[in-house]
Design an enzyme around this catalytic site. Structure first.
Site, mmCIF file in Angstrom:
data_model
loop_
_atom_site.group_PDB
_atom_site.id
_atom_site.type_symbol
_atom_site.label_atom_id
_atom_site.label_comp_id
_atom_site.label_asym_id
_atom_site.label_seq_id
_atom_site.Cartn_x
_atom_site.Cartn_y
_atom_site.Cartn_z
ATOM 1 N N ASN A 7 44.392 -10.729 23.885
ATOM 2 C CA ASN A 7 43.480 -10.227 22.855
ATOM 3 C C ASN A 7 42.805 -11.477 22.273
ATOM 4 O O ASN A 7 43.431 -12.245 21.557
ATOM 5 C CB ASN A 7 44.314 -9.493 21.796
ATOM 6 C CG ASN A 7 43.458 -8.926 20.683
ATOM 7 O OD1 ASN A 7 42.242 -9.142 20.645
ATOM 8 N ND2 ASN A 7 44.089 -8.211 19.775
ATOM 9 N N ARG A 95 41.966 -6.776 25.843
ATOM 10 C CA ARG A 95 41.500 -5.848 24.816
ATOM 11 C C ARG A 95 40.018 -6.136 24.593
ATOM 12 O O ARG A 95 39.638 -7.275 24.304
ATOM 13 C CB ARG A 95 42.271 -6.080 23.524
ATOM 14 C CG ARG A 95 41.753 -5.193 22.434
ATOM 15 C CD ARG A 95 42.260 -5.575 21.088
ATOM 16 N NE ARG A 95 41.717 -4.649 20.112
ATOM 17 C CZ ARG A 95 41.548 -4.944 18.842
ATOM 18 N NH1 ARG A 95 41.879 -6.131 18.389
ATOM 19 N NH2 ARG A 95 41.051 -4.062 18.020
ATOM 20 N N HIS A 184 40.387 1.487 17.414
ATOM 21 C CA HIS A 184 41.848 1.680 17.451
ATOM 22 C C HIS A 184 42.235 2.728 18.497
ATOM 23 O O HIS A 184 43.312 3.319 18.412
ATOM 24 C CB HIS A 184 42.418 2.175 16.095
ATOM 25 C CG HIS A 184 42.371 1.190 14.991
ATOM 26 N ND1 HIS A 184 42.091 1.566 13.703
ATOM 27 C CD2 HIS A 184 42.592 -0.134 14.951
ATOM 28 C CE1 HIS A 184 42.134 0.504 12.914
ATOM 29 N NE2 HIS A 184 42.418 -0.544 13.653
ATOM 30 N N GLY A 214 46.778 -0.085 9.252
ATOM 31 C CA GLY A 214 47.109 -1.519 9.324
ATOM 32 C C GLY A 214 46.183 -2.245 8.370
ATOM 33 O O GLY A 214 45.803 -1.699 7.330
ATOM 34 N N GLY A 216 43.144 -2.954 9.273
ATOM 35 C CA GLY A 216 42.078 -1.983 9.503
ATOM 36 C C GLY A 216 42.757 -0.635 9.635
ATOM 37 O O GLY A 216 43.890 -0.570 10.124
ATOM 38 N N ARG A 245 38.046 -3.804 3.779
ATOM 39 C CA ARG A 245 36.812 -3.038 4.057
ATOM 40 C C ARG A 245 36.729 -1.807 3.166
ATOM 41 O O ARG A 245 37.740 -1.156 2.912
ATOM 42 C CB ARG A 245 36.790 -2.584 5.522
ATOM 43 C CG ARG A 245 36.553 -3.709 6.486
ATOM 44 C CD ARG A 245 36.594 -3.213 7.924
ATOM 45 N NE ARG A 245 37.400 -4.111 8.729
ATOM 46 C CZ ARG A 245 38.083 -3.762 9.810
ATOM 47 N NH1 ARG A 245 38.036 -2.519 10.243
ATOM 48 N NH2 ARG A 245 38.797 -4.640 10.458
ATOM 49 N N GLU A 388 50.085 -1.478 20.987
ATOM 50 C CA GLU A 388 48.813 -1.541 21.708
ATOM 51 C C GLU A 388 48.916 -2.427 22.951
ATOM 52 O O GLU A 388 48.304 -2.137 23.968
ATOM 53 C CB GLU A 388 47.722 -2.062 20.759
ATOM 54 C CG GLU A 388 47.324 -1.004 19.744
ATOM 55 C CD GLU A 388 46.612 -1.562 18.524
ATOM 56 O OE1 GLU A 388 47.296 -2.139 17.653
ATOM 57 O OE2 GLU A 388 45.389 -1.427 18.427
HETATM 58 P P1 ADP Z 1 46.771 -5.344 11.845
HETATM 59 O O1 ADP Z 1 45.674 -4.367 11.605
HETATM 60 O O2 ADP Z 1 46.389 -6.746 11.486
HETATM 61 O O3 ADP Z 1 47.466 -5.207 13.172
HETATM 62 P P2 ADP Z 1 49.283 -4.378 10.747
HETATM 63 O O4 ADP Z 1 49.397 -3.130 11.533
HETATM 64 O O5 ADP Z 1 50.238 -5.483 11.050
HETATM 65 O O6 ADP Z 1 47.821 -4.950 10.729
HETATM 66 O O7 ADP Z 1 49.441 -3.989 9.192
HETATM 67 C C1 ADP Z 1 49.262 -4.934 8.187
HETATM 68 C C2 ADP Z 1 49.528 -4.259 6.859
HETATM 69 O O8 ADP Z 1 50.830 -3.660 6.898
HETATM 70 C C3 ADP Z 1 49.531 -5.220 5.683
HETATM 71 O O9 ADP Z 1 48.891 -4.615 4.571
HETATM 72 C C4 ADP Z 1 51.002 -5.388 5.391
HETATM 73 O O10 ADP Z 1 51.233 -5.681 4.032
HETATM 74 C C5 ADP Z 1 51.549 -4.032 5.735
HETATM 75 N N1 ADP Z 1 52.987 -4.080 6.035
HETATM 76 C C6 ADP Z 1 53.578 -4.525 7.158
HETATM 77 N N2 ADP Z 1 54.925 -4.435 7.054
HETATM 78 C C7 ADP Z 1 55.185 -3.917 5.828
HETATM 79 C C8 ADP Z 1 56.359 -3.568 5.105
HETATM 80 N N3 ADP Z 1 57.564 -3.741 5.636
HETATM 81 N N4 ADP Z 1 56.220 -3.053 3.870
HETATM 82 C C9 ADP Z 1 55.016 -2.876 3.325
HETATM 83 N N5 ADP Z 1 53.853 -3.169 3.953
HETATM 84 C C10 ADP Z 1 53.930 -3.686 5.178
#
Ligand code: ADP
Length: 404
Positions: A7, A95, A184, A214, A216, A245, A388
């Site tokens: 990616n 990706r 996504h 996430g 996004g 966003r 993914e």
């Molecule tokens: P990306 O879109 O970058 O792949 P992720 O799927 O890793 O993002 O999600 C990131 C978000 O998930 C962030 O806002 C992070 O704070 C939240 N997050 C990840 N693990 C936890 C957790 N254990 N408790 C609360 N929030 C979490």
């Protein structure tokens, strides 16, 4: 068979090497801050028991070509015992963010595919150029491997015209392909398949709402296994409130900002993509921090979470209507998998739609697939960890096998 999934971002390469016969990850990592003086290279060798050994190295990686060679060097390192030779890698799965309306599925990369991905650069100016760099670099580093593109947009290509066309002059669609595409897709497709397996029913007979939360975030309405609507649009800015966003807003807001505050299109673009969402409302885009702030009584954090969950709930209602019957809701990605509070706020009060969740199960969810609906709920609600990279590897394998 070994497949390398990459990616590529504008200054990063994330990688994961899969052994497809054993269906397991052998190594994973990232080369970040490529082009800067102190690039960060992180590599994890996955041990047979699922734990990993991690190495971090801070040293200039001048460009993506050097970055990918750095990855190869560690994969074939004798001490690492991952692979002996880079020729063991049968294929590289890339990706690719935007495949426009050309790509409905995963595709073997050739010159025509590259020029089609180039054609969609105006629709994904931050992502597609980086993805193309990744493809070109991988072609030179792995001249004998097959290169495969897995598009974020492909899963959404089944969305009907009434859902993807914007009500603006039709020529803009015909001449400039301005329409909803959705993103996504790899994650939505993956968790939908996992849900079908979990429920023991064919995906083609299931209606689902998948909620990927996430940094996004997006949702998809999936009818009989096919996507019929999604919250993101021509770009990933539309739909839900995200980390930085805005998601949906009145299209007149940018005109107001230009006319009354003198902001340029570039300023507005940056504001809506990088300074809005949770961060814009309460100062942080990290959900862990937002929850902490709210628990400490921070009013902005509270309103940020109110807006965030209200928007999701509203889309659950609208997708319930367009699906004309719902079997299952899936929560996934960092927030969807890990934050019971968010899931509860999105689902509360939907009993009349047949959506009942079990508060205790919801709090317990984490690590692996977990059902959080009550036993008597007509609609199942499941938390499913997305993967993914695995989906890209599986798609890549399928394309190779079908290409003979
Ligand atoms: P990306 O879109 O970058 O792949 P992720 O799927 O890793 O993002 O999600 C990131 C978000 O998930 C962030 O806002 C992070 O704070 C939240 N997050 C990840 N693990 C936890 C957790 N254990 N408790 C609360 N929030 C979490």
């Amino acid at each position: 068979m070994k497949i390398l999934v990459i990616n590529t971002g504008s200054s990063s390469i994330k990688y994961e090497l899969f052994d497809m016969d054993m269906l397991k990850v052998l190594a994973a990592g990232t080369a970040e801050k490529i082009g800067e003086e102190s690039s960060v290279f992180t590599h994890k060798r996955i041990l047979p028991n699922g734990e990993y050994e991690k190495k971090t190295d801070i040293k200039r990686i001048s460009d993506h070509h050097v970055g990918l060679n750095r990855i190869v060097k560690i994969l074939i390192d004798k001490d690492q015992k991952i692979i002996k030779d880079k020729n063991e890698i049968t294929a590289v799965g890339h990706r690719v963010v935007h495949g426009g309306d050309t790509f409905h599925s995963t595709t073997l990369i050739n010159a025509k595919v590259i020029s089609a991905i180039e054609q969609y650069v105006p629709l994904a100016p931050l992502h597609n150029p980086a993805n193309l760099t990744g493809i070109k670099v991988a072609q030179s580093v792995f001249p004998d491997a097959l290169q495969v593109a897995v598009f974020d947009t492909a899963f959404h290509q089944t969305i009907p015209m009434k859902a993807f066309l914007y009500a603006i002059p039709y020529e803009l669609y015909e001449k400039h392909r301005i329409r909803k595409y959705g993103f996504h897709g790899t994650s939505h497709a993956y968790v939908a398949e996992c849900a079908a397996t979990y429920l023991g029913r064919p995906l083609t007979e299931l209606n689902l709402i998948t909620i990927h939360l996430g940094n996004g975030s997006s949702m998809a309405a999936i009818k009989n296994g096919k996507c019929i609507d999604t919250t993101m649009g021509m770009t990933p800015l539309a739909g839900l409130v995200m980390g930085t966003r805005s998601g949906d807003l009145d299209p007149s807001v940018p005109f107001f900002l230009t006319d009354n505050m003198g902001l340029s299109p570039k300023d507005i673009n940056r504001m809506l993509n990088q300074e809005s969402g949770l961060k814009g409302i309460c100062g942080t885009n990290d959900m862990r921090e937002v929850i902490k702030k709210m628990s400490a009584g921070d009013k902005r954090a509270k309103i940020a979470l109110d807006i965030y969950t209200y928007r999701i709930k509203k889309f659950i209602g609208s997708y319930f209507a367009v699906l004309e019957g719902l079997d299952c809701i899936v929560f996934t990605a960092g927030i969807g998998e890990n934050v019971p509070y968010i899931r509860e706020r999105c689902l509360k009060g939907l009993n009349r739609l047949g959506i009942k969740f079990d508060s205790e199960q919801n709090k317990k969810a984490g690590n692996g697939i977990k059902e959080i609906s009550s036993r008597d709920s007509k609609v199942k609600t499941i938390v499913i960890p997305t993967n993914e990279e695995l989906k890209i590897a599986l798609e890549t394998k399928k394309v190779i096998e079908n290409s003979g």
